[in-house]
Design a protein around this motif. Structure first.
Motif, PDB file in Angstrom:
ATOM      1  N   ARG A 158     -11.878  -5.444  -7.421  1.00  0.00           N
ATOM      2  CA  ARG A 158     -11.071  -6.392  -8.163  1.00  0.00           C
ATOM      3  C   ARG A 158     -11.341  -6.264  -9.648  1.00  0.00           C
ATOM      4  O   ARG A 158     -12.337  -5.698 -10.077  1.00  0.00           O
ATOM      5  CB  ARG A 158     -11.338  -7.821  -7.681  1.00  0.00           C
ATOM      6  CG  ARG A 158     -12.743  -8.341  -7.959  1.00  0.00           C
ATOM      7  CD  ARG A 158     -12.928  -9.711  -7.336  1.00  0.00           C
ATOM      8  NE  ARG A 158     -14.283 -10.213  -7.535  1.00  0.00           N
ATOM      9  CZ  ARG A 158     -14.788 -11.267  -6.908  1.00  0.00           C
ATOM     10  NH1 ARG A 158     -14.040 -11.936  -6.033  1.00  0.00           N
ATOM     11  NH2 ARG A 158     -16.031 -11.668  -7.136  1.00  0.00           N
ATOM     12  N   LYS A 199       3.261  -0.257 -10.238  1.00  0.00           N
ATOM     13  CA  LYS A 199       2.615  -0.275  -8.935  1.00  0.00           C
ATOM     14  C   LYS A 199       1.358   0.583  -8.976  1.00  0.00           C
ATOM     15  O   LYS A 199       1.409   1.762  -9.309  1.00  0.00           O
ATOM     16  CB  LYS A 199       3.566   0.244  -7.850  1.00  0.00           C
ATOM     17  CG  LYS A 199       3.113  -0.104  -6.439  1.00  0.00           C
ATOM     18  CD  LYS A 199       4.201   0.204  -5.422  1.00  0.00           C
ATOM     19  CE  LYS A 199       3.782  -0.264  -4.035  1.00  0.00           C
ATOM     20  NZ  LYS A 199       4.809   0.019  -3.018  1.00  0.00           N
ATOM     21  N   GLN A 222      -8.046  -6.616  -5.359  1.00  0.00           N
ATOM     22  CA  GLN A 222      -6.687  -6.075  -5.460  1.00  0.00           C
ATOM     23  C   GLN A 222      -6.538  -4.783  -4.664  1.00  0.00           C
ATOM     24  O   GLN A 222      -5.450  -4.432  -4.229  1.00  0.00           O
ATOM     25  CB  GLN A 222      -6.328  -5.816  -6.927  1.00  0.00           C
ATOM     26  CG  GLN A 222      -6.056  -7.083  -7.735  1.00  0.00           C
ATOM     27  CD  GLN A 222      -7.276  -7.545  -8.507  1.00  0.00           C
ATOM     28  OE1 GLN A 222      -8.390  -7.386  -8.056  1.00  0.00           O
ATOM     29  NE2 GLN A 222      -7.059  -8.130  -9.684  1.00  0.00           N
ATOM     30  N   LEU A 223      -7.652  -4.050  -4.493  1.00  0.00           N
ATOM     31  CA  LEU A 223      -7.647  -2.785  -3.764  1.00  0.00           C
ATOM     32  C   LEU A 223      -8.807  -2.770  -2.769  1.00  0.00           C
ATOM     33  O   LEU A 223      -9.761  -3.541  -2.891  1.00  0.00           O
ATOM     34  CB  LEU A 223      -7.810  -1.598  -4.721  1.00  0.00           C
ATOM     35  CG  LEU A 223      -6.768  -1.391  -5.822  1.00  0.00           C
ATOM     36  CD1 LEU A 223      -7.230  -0.290  -6.753  1.00  0.00           C
ATOM     37  CD2 LEU A 223      -5.410  -1.055  -5.223  1.00  0.00           C
ATOM     38  N   ASP A 247      -1.186  -0.178  -3.625  1.00  0.00           N
ATOM     39  CA  ASP A 247      -0.359  -1.191  -2.963  1.00  0.00           C
ATOM     40  C   ASP A 247      -0.257  -2.465  -3.785  1.00  0.00           C
ATOM     41  O   ASP A 247       0.346  -3.444  -3.352  1.00  0.00           O
ATOM     42  CB  ASP A 247      -0.959  -1.542  -1.588  1.00  0.00           C
ATOM     43  CG  ASP A 247      -0.954  -0.346  -0.647  1.00  0.00           C
ATOM     44  OD1 ASP A 247      -0.019   0.467  -0.743  1.00  0.00           O
ATOM     45  OD2 ASP A 247      -1.897  -0.233   0.159  1.00  0.00           O
ATOM     46  N   TYR A 248      -0.838  -2.436  -4.992  1.00  0.00           N
ATOM     47  CA  TYR A 248      -0.882  -3.643  -5.817  1.00  0.00           C
ATOM     48  C   TYR A 248       0.154  -3.573  -6.926  1.00  0.00           C
ATOM     49  O   TYR A 248       0.237  -2.575  -7.661  1.00  0.00           O
ATOM     50  CB  TYR A 248      -2.277  -3.812  -6.412  1.00  0.00           C
ATOM     51  CG  TYR A 248      -2.454  -5.083  -7.200  1.00  0.00           C
ATOM     52  CD1 TYR A 248      -2.597  -6.309  -6.565  1.00  0.00           C
ATOM     53  CD2 TYR A 248      -2.471  -5.055  -8.586  1.00  0.00           C
ATOM     54  CE1 TYR A 248      -2.756  -7.477  -7.277  1.00  0.00           C
ATOM     55  CE2 TYR A 248      -2.639  -6.215  -9.321  1.00  0.00           C
ATOM     56  CZ  TYR A 248      -2.782  -7.430  -8.664  1.00  0.00           C
ATOM     57  OH  TYR A 248      -2.944  -8.582  -9.372  1.00  0.00           O
ATOM     58  N   GLN A 249       0.970  -4.630  -7.047  1.00  0.00           N
ATOM     59  CA  GLN A 249       1.980  -4.707  -8.106  1.00  0.00           C
ATOM     60  C   GLN A 249       1.335  -5.354  -9.333  1.00  0.00           C
ATOM     61  O   GLN A 249       0.843  -6.482  -9.268  1.00  0.00           O
ATOM     62  CB  GLN A 249       3.186  -5.519  -7.648  1.00  0.00           C
ATOM     63  CG  GLN A 249       4.406  -5.388  -8.552  1.00  0.00           C
ATOM     64  CD  GLN A 249       5.110  -4.053  -8.390  1.00  0.00           C
ATOM     65  OE1 GLN A 249       4.996  -3.422  -7.345  1.00  0.00           O
ATOM     66  NE2 GLN A 249       5.831  -3.622  -9.408  1.00  0.00           N
TER      67      GLN A 249
END
Length: 354
Positions: free
Chosen positions: A339, A255, A292-293, A258-260
């Motif tokens: 990203r 993790k 992604q963030l 908040d991105y897996q």
């Protein structure tokens, strides 16, 4: 057998170990750089190979011969020093001829050899000038010609470009690489300049605290650093300590904010605490919510061919570089998305707590 072989080379000064158990093989005609911060042992290694410093332990082999106990003038090695070490009272031609005179080469032969060496470095038109009449780059090329004119089996370069300004240094990197490839002389260079080592070398030997950390081709050393030190020293990077949530074989779920993230795990990783590395150029700024963030631009620096951003994100501060495409880009205080492409994030072969 390799052309130059260092076998468990060690140098101690009292309780201080400058170089520890260094074993390295260099092939004929190869250009290898010793890269590391000040005090890592790279210059001491070069001095032991040259014969200026006696090893505490270990052996040095060149072309199958053990030269560990040979005096410097018996090794036949060409050396270019950081200061160039040109004789101020001698002309360019006389400086280049000096090594041949020490070898008692007849003037009739040395004249042609000096001309060929100056022609190689494109200074034949300056043979009658004195060092004080030359630019820094020209003096560097005279030093290189003087080292090459004796046709050494091995060329040692001790921070040869560090006294030049940035633009001239880049030009001389190209010159030096072209000359080395043209002559085919086995070359070992000491430098703390990462871009210099990456651009010139067939292989890079990264050193830290007297030890060899990684030996690799430049692209592999940059893209696949062995540990946190190499990742941070060979270029810029963003580092994060993370926890592996789940692992099946060599693939793990990690993790990142908040991105897996699903990522490949090196075989030397033990435990579930890992260090992630993301190079600044592998990250891309986009519209908020499209990456992604998410983050906010804190600082923006214009560096000519690219922009350098400092961005606050949910996983902490990130350095991001973007190419200059002729537009202003994200402004300070702007909310952005961040990203990256698959494979941009790497787990380093080192525990997060190391």
């Amino acid at each position: 057998m390799s052309f130059l072989h260092l076998e468990s080379l060690t140098k101690r000064y009292g309780n201080n170990v400058a170089v520890q158990d260094m074993t390295l093989d260099i092939a004929q005609g190869e250009f290898v750089s010793l890269l590391g911060p000040s005090g890592c042992g790279k210059t001491t290694t070069l001095q032991m190979i040259a014969g200026f410093v006696e090893p505490s332990r270990g052996r040095i082999w060149m072309n199958g011969d053990d030269i560990t106990s040979c005096k410097p003038n018996q090794r036949g090695i060409g050396i270019v020093f950081q200061s160039y070490a040109l004789f101020p009272h001698m002309t360019v031609a006389e400086n280049v001829r000096f090594g041949l005179e020490m070898r008692k080469v007849p003037i009739s032969e040395s004249r042609q050899q000096v001309w060929e060496a100056l022609e190689l470095v494109r200074l034949e038109h300056l043979e009658d000038r004195y060092p004080r009449e030359l630019s820094g780059g020209q003096r560097q090329r005279v030093a290189l010609a003087r080292a090459l004119v004796i046709r050494p089996p091995l060329l040692l370069l001790d921070e040869p470009l560090s006294n030049l300004d940035a633009q001239l240094r880049e030009n001389m990197q190209i010159e030096l690489r072209n000359i080395q490839q043209q002559v085919g002389t086995t070359t070992l260079m000491v430098t703390h300049d990462q871009s210099e080592a990456l651009s010139l070398s067939d292989r890079v030997v990264v050193m830290n605290e007297g030890k060899v950390v990684q030996v690799d081709e430049p692209f592999s050393a940059y893209e696949n650093p062995k540990n946190k030190f190499v990742s941070s020293f060979v270029g810029k990077t963003n580092l994060f300590a993370c926890h592996i949530d789940q692992q099946i074989g060599s693939q793990a779920q990690v993790k990142l904010g908040d991105y897996q993230l699903e990522i490949s795990v090196p075989i030397d990783i033990q435990g579930d605490q890992v260090q992630l590395s993301i190079r600044p150029e592998k990250l891309e700024l986009t519209h908020q919510g499209a990456g992604q963030l998410n983050g906010c631009v804190r600082t923006r620096l214009f560096l000519g061919n690219h922009w350098l951003y400092q961005v606050d994100s949910s996983i902490g501060e990130l350095l991001i570089t973007q190419p200059n495409l002729g537009v202003q880009g994200a402004a300070v205080g702007e909310d952005v998305g961040i990203r990256w492409q698959e494979g941009a994030v790497r787990i380093l072969g080192e525990q997060a707590h190391d």
